[in-house]
Design a protein around this motif. Sequence first.
Motif, mmCIF file in Angstrom:
data_model
loop_
_atom_site.group_PDB
_atom_site.id
_atom_site.type_symbol
_atom_site.label_atom_id
_atom_site.label_comp_id
_atom_site.label_asym_id
_atom_site.label_seq_id
_atom_site.Cartn_x
_atom_site.Cartn_y
_atom_site.Cartn_z
ATOM 1 N N PHE A 62 29.840 36.869 21.481
ATOM 2 C CA PHE A 62 30.413 36.136 22.613
ATOM 3 C C PHE A 62 30.143 36.882 23.915
ATOM 4 C CE2 PHE A 62 33.716 35.167 25.661
ATOM 5 C CZ PHE A 62 33.706 33.782 25.656
ATOM 6 N N ARG A 63 30.352 38.194 23.901
ATOM 7 C CA ARG A 63 30.106 39.004 25.107
ATOM 8 C C ARG A 63 28.631 39.010 25.491
ATOM 9 N NH1 ARG A 63 34.304 42.048 22.828
ATOM 10 N NH2 ARG A 63 32.873 43.256 21.544
ATOM 11 N N GLU A 64 27.753 38.920 24.507
ATOM 12 C CA GLU A 64 26.308 38.953 24.749
ATOM 13 C C GLU A 64 25.681 37.565 24.583
ATOM 14 O OE1 GLU A 64 24.358 42.356 22.733
ATOM 15 O OE2 GLU A 64 26.387 42.896 22.122
ATOM 16 N N LYS A 65 26.458 36.518 24.824
ATOM 17 C CA LYS A 65 25.996 35.150 24.558
ATOM 18 C C LYS A 65 24.750 34.774 25.351
ATOM 19 C CE LYS A 65 29.308 33.107 27.716
ATOM 20 N NZ LYS A 65 30.723 33.196 27.785
ATOM 21 N N GLU A 66 24.578 35.331 26.537
ATOM 22 C CA GLU A 66 23.380 35.035 27.332
ATOM 23 C C GLU A 66 22.143 35.674 26.712
ATOM 24 O OE1 GLU A 66 23.401 32.834 29.840
ATOM 25 O OE2 GLU A 66 25.534 32.591 29.406
ATOM 26 N N VAL A 67 22.303 36.839 26.122
ATOM 27 C CA VAL A 67 21.176 37.528 25.491
ATOM 28 C C VAL A 67 20.748 36.795 24.224
ATOM 29 C CG1 VAL A 67 20.453 39.669 24.353
ATOM 30 C CG2 VAL A 67 21.852 39.765 26.433
ATOM 31 N N TYR A 68 21.722 36.460 23.387
ATOM 32 C CA TYR A 68 21.432 35.847 22.093
ATOM 33 C C TYR A 68 21.415 34.321 22.132
ATOM 34 C CZ TYR A 68 21.756 40.406 19.960
ATOM 35 O OH TYR A 68 21.519 41.713 19.616
ATOM 36 N N HIS A 69 21.674 33.739 23.284
ATOM 37 C CA HIS A 69 21.749 32.268 23.406
ATOM 38 C C HIS A 69 22.724 31.728 22.352
ATOM 39 C CE1 HIS A 69 18.293 32.316 26.127
ATOM 40 N NE2 HIS A 69 17.857 33.278 25.352
ATOM 41 N N PHE A 70 23.823 32.441 22.203
ATOM 42 C CA PHE A 70 24.837 32.124 21.199
ATOM 43 C C PHE A 70 25.821 31.128 21.790
ATOM 44 C CE2 PHE A 70 29.020 33.281 19.265
ATOM 45 C CZ PHE A 70 28.719 32.978 17.948
ATOM 46 N N HIS A 71 25.860 29.935 21.227
ATOM 47 C CA HIS A 71 26.780 28.926 21.747
ATOM 48 C C HIS A 71 26.988 27.809 20.730
ATOM 49 C CE1 HIS A 71 23.385 26.219 22.581
ATOM 50 N NE2 HIS A 71 22.775 27.268 23.127
ATOM 51 N N PRO A 72 28.090 27.072 20.909
ATOM 52 C CA PRO A 72 28.324 25.917 20.042
ATOM 53 C C PRO A 72 27.222 24.880 20.247
ATOM 54 C CG PRO A 72 30.299 26.436 21.305
ATOM 55 C CD PRO A 72 29.184 27.263 21.864
ATOM 56 N N VAL A 73 27.028 24.040 19.257
ATOM 57 C CA VAL A 73 26.020 22.988 19.323
ATOM 58 C C VAL A 73 26.698 21.679 19.724
ATOM 59 C CG1 VAL A 73 24.355 21.645 17.984
ATOM 60 C CG2 VAL A 73 24.631 24.105 17.551
ATOM 61 N N ASP A 74 26.138 21.031 20.722
ATOM 62 C CA ASP A 74 26.556 19.685 21.109
ATOM 63 C C ASP A 74 25.534 18.735 20.495
ATOM 64 O OD1 ASP A 74 27.153 17.266 22.291
ATOM 65 O OD2 ASP A 74 26.986 18.001 24.355
ATOM 66 N N TRP A 75 25.885 18.115 19.369
ATOM 67 C CA TRP A 75 24.932 17.285 18.631
ATOM 68 C C TRP A 75 24.342 16.170 19.488
ATOM 69 C CZ3 TRP A 75 22.994 19.808 14.984
ATOM 70 C CH2 TRP A 75 23.757 20.564 14.093
ATOM 71 N N SER A 76 25.061 15.711 20.498
ATOM 72 C CA SER A 76 24.550 14.599 21.312
ATOM 73 C C SER A 76 23.316 14.981 22.120
ATOM 74 C CB SER A 76 25.648 14.054 22.237
ATOM 75 O OG SER A 76 25.943 14.996 23.252
ATOM 76 N N THR A 77 23.073 16.281 22.314
ATOM 77 C CA THR A 77 21.893 16.725 23.075
ATOM 78 C C THR A 77 20.746 17.139 22.156
ATOM 79 O OG1 THR A 77 22.532 19.054 23.207
ATOM 80 C CG2 THR A 77 23.365 17.575 24.940
ATOM 81 N N THR A 78 20.913 16.956 20.857
ATOM 82 C CA THR A 78 19.911 17.414 19.897
ATOM 83 C C THR A 78 19.145 16.251 19.288
ATOM 84 O OG1 THR A 78 21.274 17.289 17.891
ATOM 85 C CG2 THR A 78 21.490 19.283 19.258
ATOM 86 N N LYS A 79 18.105 16.591 18.536
ATOM 87 C CA LYS A 79 17.352 15.592 17.768
ATOM 88 C C LYS A 79 18.099 15.202 16.500
ATOM 89 C CE LYS A 79 12.922 16.283 17.229
ATOM 90 N NZ LYS A 79 11.624 16.968 16.973
ATOM 91 N N GLU A 80 19.097 15.962 16.132
ATOM 92 C CA GLU A 80 19.855 15.733 14.894
ATOM 93 C C GLU A 80 21.251 15.217 15.247
ATOM 94 O OE1 GLU A 80 18.231 15.916 12.149
ATOM 95 O OE2 GLU A 80 16.478 16.991 12.883
ATOM 96 N N LYS A 81 21.322 14.003 15.727
ATOM 97 C CA LYS A 81 22.572 13.417 16.234
ATOM 98 C C LYS A 81 23.709 13.402 15.212
ATOM 99 C CE LYS A 81 20.629 12.201 20.158
ATOM 100 N NZ LYS A 81 20.462 13.273 21.077
#
Length: 142
Positions: free
Chosen positions: A69-88
């Motif tokens: 969480f503290r290094e989320k910008e480095v690891y691109h660590f974040h929840p997935v918003d399925w509506s923005t993905t190819k896997e709705k």
Amino acid sequence: MMIYMNSTKKGKNKNSISEPEPVDEKLKFSFEYYDSSCKYCLSDWQKAEISGALNRLKEVNQKTYNDLFREKEVYHFHPVDWSTTKEKNGFPDKKVNNLEPFQFALLGINNQKARIFGARQDNIFYIVWFDLNHEVDPMTKK
């Protein structure tokens, strides 16, 4: 293996990541929900990419959820918003869809495009997909 199913969180907007939870144990990876029949399989990668991915997982395995969480910008660590993905519809195994989906980058793999998609509960990260080309969530491609 213990199954954690008490979370009912669905994918949410990655810009609204919540405050760190009190999870200070190192992450443990589980392949219980790994989707080996899909287009996001580690077995389709080149030998050097697989080796690099496993080394990166070993590194991430030394971290806690709060570290990521503290290094989320480095690891691109974040929840997935399925509506923005190819896997709705989310993951193919509906049991894992009861957990909060997350993704993180496999730094140094395929020009920083490689991602791991899975779900997290407490300190367990259930790996579902290995996305080599940043195909699942192309909207956030760097």
